[in-house]
Scaffold this active site. Structure first.
Site, PDB file in Angstrom:
ATOM      1  N   SER A 133       1.125  -8.711  -5.704  1.00 21.03           N
ATOM      2  CA  SER A 133       1.625  -8.478  -4.611  1.00 21.03           C
ATOM      3  C   SER A 133       2.089  -7.084  -5.008  1.00 21.03           C
ATOM      4  O   SER A 133       3.210  -6.415  -4.129  1.00 21.03           O
ATOM      5  CB  SER A 133       2.849  -9.695  -4.999  1.00 21.03           C
ATOM      6  N   ASP A 177      -5.634  -1.172  -7.782  1.00 16.37           N
ATOM      7  CA  ASP A 177      -4.966  -2.267  -6.598  1.00 16.37           C
ATOM      8  C   ASP A 177      -4.735  -1.882  -5.129  1.00 16.37           C
ATOM      9  O   ASP A 177      -4.832  -1.552  -3.823  1.00 16.37           O
ATOM     10  CB  ASP A 177      -3.859  -3.033  -6.526  1.00 16.37           C
ATOM     11  N   ASN A 220       5.124 -11.815 -14.805  1.00 19.23           N
ATOM     12  CA  ASN A 220       4.974  -9.917 -14.359  1.00 19.23           C
ATOM     13  C   ASN A 220       5.171  -9.325 -15.424  1.00 19.23           C
ATOM     14  O   ASN A 220       5.777  -8.984 -16.554  1.00 19.23           O
ATOM     15  CB  ASN A 220       7.013 -10.824 -13.494  1.00 19.23           C
TER      16      ASN A 220
HETATM   17  P1  ADP Z   1       1.368  -9.248  -8.721  1.00 15.31           P
HETATM   18  O1  ADP Z   1       0.111  -9.686  -9.881  1.00 15.31           O
HETATM   19  O2  ADP Z   1       1.958 -10.219  -7.883  1.00 15.31           O
HETATM   20  O3  ADP Z   1       1.272  -7.695  -8.786  1.00 15.31           O
HETATM   21  P2  ADP Z   1       3.744  -8.004 -10.503  1.00 15.31           P
HETATM   22  O4  ADP Z   1       4.450  -9.070 -11.443  1.00 15.31           O
HETATM   23  O5  ADP Z   1       2.919  -6.294 -10.959  1.00 15.31           O
HETATM   24  O6  ADP Z   1       2.708  -9.297  -9.965  1.00 15.31           O
HETATM   25  O7  ADP Z   1       4.445  -7.318  -9.436  1.00 15.31           O
HETATM   26  C1  ADP Z   1       5.657  -8.825  -8.919  1.00 15.31           C
HETATM   27  C2  ADP Z   1       6.359  -8.416  -8.695  1.00 15.31           C
HETATM   28  O8  ADP Z   1       6.429  -7.457  -6.774  1.00 15.31           O
HETATM   29  C3  ADP Z   1       7.750  -9.534  -8.277  1.00 15.31           C
HETATM   30  O9  ADP Z   1       9.059  -9.696  -9.359  1.00 15.31           O
HETATM   31  C4  ADP Z   1       8.823  -9.275  -6.508  1.00 15.31           C
HETATM   32  O10 ADP Z   1       9.390  -8.093  -7.690  1.00 15.31           O
HETATM   33  C5  ADP Z   1       7.597  -7.666  -6.112  1.00 15.31           C
HETATM   34  N1  ADP Z   1       7.139  -8.751  -4.926  1.00 15.31           N
HETATM   35  C6  ADP Z   1       6.209  -9.538  -4.508  1.00 15.31           C
HETATM   36  N2  ADP Z   1       5.756 -10.985  -3.414  1.00 15.31           N
HETATM   37  C7  ADP Z   1       7.128  -9.618  -3.046  1.00 15.31           C
HETATM   38  C8  ADP Z   1       7.939 -10.082  -1.450  1.00 15.31           C
HETATM   39  N3  ADP Z   1       7.672 -10.378  -0.913  1.00 15.31           N
HETATM   40  N4  ADP Z   1       9.298  -9.411  -1.357  1.00 15.31           N
HETATM   41  C9  ADP Z   1       9.321  -8.327  -2.217  1.00 15.31           C
HETATM   42  N5  ADP Z   1       9.056  -8.368  -3.162  1.00 15.31           N
HETATM   43  C10 ADP Z   1       7.896  -8.829  -3.915  1.00 15.31           C
HETATM   44  P1  NG1 Z   2      -2.182  -7.237 -10.715  1.00 14.58           P
HETATM   45  O1  NG1 Z   2      -2.273  -8.490 -11.606  1.00 14.58           O
HETATM   46  O2  NG1 Z   2      -2.142  -6.964  -9.606  1.00 14.58           O
HETATM   47  O3  NG1 Z   2      -0.808  -6.571 -11.180  1.00 14.58           O
HETATM   48  C1  NG1 Z   2      -2.680  -4.865 -12.883  1.00 14.58           C
HETATM   49  C2  NG1 Z   2      -3.419  -3.625 -12.846  1.00 14.58           C
HETATM   50  C3  NG1 Z   2      -4.578  -3.505 -12.098  1.00 14.58           C
HETATM   51  C4  NG1 Z   2      -5.127  -3.653 -13.613  1.00 14.58           C
HETATM   52  C5  NG1 Z   2      -5.286  -5.228 -13.060  1.00 14.58           C
HETATM   53  C6  NG1 Z   2      -6.623  -6.142 -14.081  1.00 14.58           C
HETATM   54  C7  NG1 Z   2      -1.400  -2.569 -11.273  1.00 14.58           C
HETATM   55  C8  NG1 Z   2      -0.484  -2.235 -10.230  1.00 14.58           C
HETATM   56  N1  NG1 Z   2      -2.215  -3.021 -11.359  1.00 14.58           N
HETATM   57  O4  NG1 Z   2      -3.343  -6.033 -11.461  1.00 14.58           O
HETATM   58  O5  NG1 Z   2      -4.764  -1.695 -12.172  1.00 14.58           O
HETATM   59  O6  NG1 Z   2      -5.110  -3.004 -14.546  1.00 14.58           O
HETATM   60  O7  NG1 Z   2      -4.078  -5.593 -14.081  1.00 14.58           O
HETATM   61  O8  NG1 Z   2      -7.262  -5.628 -13.831  1.00 14.58           O
HETATM   62  O9  NG1 Z   2      -1.167  -1.946 -13.530  1.00 14.58           O
HETATM   63 MG    MG Z   3       0.374  -6.094  -9.747  1.00 17.74          MG
END
Ligand code: ADP
Ligand code: NG1
Ligand code: MG
Length: 445
Positions: A133, A177, A220
């Site tokens: 996300s 990603d 997160n």
């Molecule tokens: P992911 O594995 O989904 O990438 P991360 O921990 O890297 O998880 O990122 C999650 C963060 O992305 C959330 O805490 C929020 O700040 C942001 N995010 C995700 N979805 C939304 C949304 N629909 N609107 C706003 N921010 C979002």
């Molecule tokens: P997620 O879990 O979607 O935030 C993260 C990294 C990828 C990759 C994977 C593990 C970011 C933006 N994304 O993904 O680059 O390392 O973990 O395979 O840092």
């Molecule tokens: Mg992420």
């Protein structure tokens, strides 16, 4: 889709009193195999999924960027178009991810005064669950900024910009990603290669369906140090292996670079790990002594801001995971290409080995995810593994097409319905996924 866009349009009009002039859709992704190796320089194998970040946008001369979100947990935000864009990595609020994308495009074109815009963001990707996300939001913002400022570039170029600018939030990811978000095409998974960045089609077997299940525990990545701890351990392992082979270790940052330099196979790299790195965790003192650097150099050059507290480093286990996982990705791709009679069995085994390696060597799973993977396998999946960074979030399972209905019901019963919190989330947490296309702009007419 039409319903999603028209609901978003209504929200936008109520909020800003004008109509949006364009929309951007940026998909999340599921990584089928190749976990935690993109930042080591190795290829990964994801596909984009239907769940996306959507934005509705209008451009104006207010001199402001105004952000709002359909989800009340994400607060409104406003910033001047001429101000220096600040991203607070110690407090990773949603708007900072958006600003990463804005800043990336601004810097790439040297724009001094960005176009004013109003923007409402909507999302269907479960947050902090390994379906990317965060990057969908960064990529959405990057594409919104390009369109609003009438700038254009290739998909590969904007993918590279977004991979770089998400680093502003503090997690040192490798670009999987953002790359799949832009380079995805409907109907096919992709092998993403880095340096140079390119995406090759991977045709998945017809008889298999990929099902995503969320263990309902969020992680997160930017608000914790788990992710960067692994990045740092891989960086140190890189230096230690380079040093062990008599190379100038200061030139090496990623495990793949050591392999390239030694012209070795992944099998040979695994042997090198067995021979040169001990299983017991390394202390700072030992690493500094081997590399001949000071404690200050160690902290400044090898650690990130949020890993300064670390005292122990598991180099053997992390490097072993990375080289093994890199080999599994190539094997997965070659099975998809050659389509042997037992493809589904072979791919399933690779996925299972990947999960075991993530769980035991990389230690990026958690009890709930392990339990969920076990339930998926008992419910008829041929392969099942955590996907994305882990420590919570989703598993991806490969299920023979004829067994999908049975599988969904069995996982529903065994993992979701027994717990009221999970039962309430079941609809968004357990679903079949098929590969969709990459991020796109839709013009209002
Ligand atoms: P992911 O594995 O989904 O990438 P991360 O921990 O890297 O998880 O990122 C999650 C963060 O992305 C959330 O805490 C929020 O700040 C942001 N995010 C995700 N979805 C939304 C949304 N629909 N609107 C706003 N921010 C979002
Ligand atoms: P997620 O879990 O979607 O935030 C993260 C990294 C990828 C990759 C994977 C593990 C970011 C933006 N994304 O993904 O680059 O390392 O973990 O395979 O840092
Ligand atoms: Mg992420």
């Amino acid at each position: 889709d039409f319903i999603l866009y028209s609901a978003l349009k209504d929200t936008f009009e109520r909020k800003f009193g004008v109509s949006p002039i364009f929309y951007v859709r940026a998909p999340g992704r599921v990584n089928l195999i190749g976990e935690h190796i993109d930042y080591c320089g190795y290829s990964v194998l994801p596909m984009a999924i239907e769940q996306s970040i959507l934005a509705a946008v209008s451009v104006n001369s207010s001199g402001q960027i105004r952000l709002a979100n359909t989800d009340a947990q994400y607060q409104d935000y406003m910033v001047s178009c001429s101000a220096d864009i600040f991203i607070d990595r110690n407090n990773p609020k949603w708007h900072y991810y958006f600003l990463c994308g804005v800043k990336g495009v601004q810097e790439a074109f040297g724009i001094t005064e960005l176009a004013g815009m109003s923007c409402v963001v909507d999302g269907t990707i479960p947050p902090s669950s390994g379906l990317s996300s965060s990057s969908a939001l960064v990529c959405c913002a990057g594409l919104v900024t390009l369109e609003a400022n009438q700038k254009y570039m290739t998909k590969v170029a904007i993918a590279e910009i977004c991979a770089k600018c998400e680093l502003y939030i503090g997690t040192e990811g490798g670009g999987m990603d953002q790359s799949i978000c832009f380079l995805a095409e409907a109907g096919t998974a992709k092998l993403i290669e880095f340096q140079p960045l390119r995406a090759l089609d991977v045709k998945l077997p017809n008889g298999a369906v990929f099902v995503i299940s969320n263990c309902c525990l969020e992680m997160n990545k930017a608000a914790s140090s788990y992710f960067n701890i692994r990045v740092v351990e891989c960086r140190i392992a890189t230096k230690m292996l380079a040093k062990a082979r008599g190379l100038d270790f200061s030139r090496f940052l990623k495990l793949a670079q050591v392999q390239t330099e030694l012209k070795a196979s992944l099998k040979e790299m695994l042997l090198l790990v067995e021979e040169m790195l001990h299983v017991e965790p390394y202390s700072r003192e030992e690493i500094c002594k081997v590399l001949g650097i000071t404690m200050e150099q160690f902290s400044a050059d090898l650690l990130s801001d949020n890993t300064q507290h670390l005292t122990q480093f598991k180099l053997h286990q992390r490097a072993k995971h990375v080289y093994g996982e890199a080999a599994r990705v190539l094997h997965f791709k070659s099975v998809c290409d050659s389509e042997p009679a037992d493809s589904i069995q072979l791919l399933g085994e690779l996925m299972n080995q990947s999960h075991i390696s993530c769980r035991d060597l990389y230690e990026c799973s958690c009890p709930q995810l392990d339990q969920l993977v076990e339930i998926c396998l008992k419910s008829g999946a041929v392969g099942s593994r955590l996907t994305g960074a882990g420590w919570g979030g989703c598993a991806v399972s490969m299920v023979p097409r004829e067994r999908v209905e049975y599988f969904l019901q069995a996982v529903r019963d065994a993992y979701y319905l027994c717990d009221p919190l999970r039962a309430a989330m079941e609809k968004q947490s357990l679903f079949v996924s098929k590969p969709v296309g990459g991020a796109a702009v839709l013009l209002e007419h």
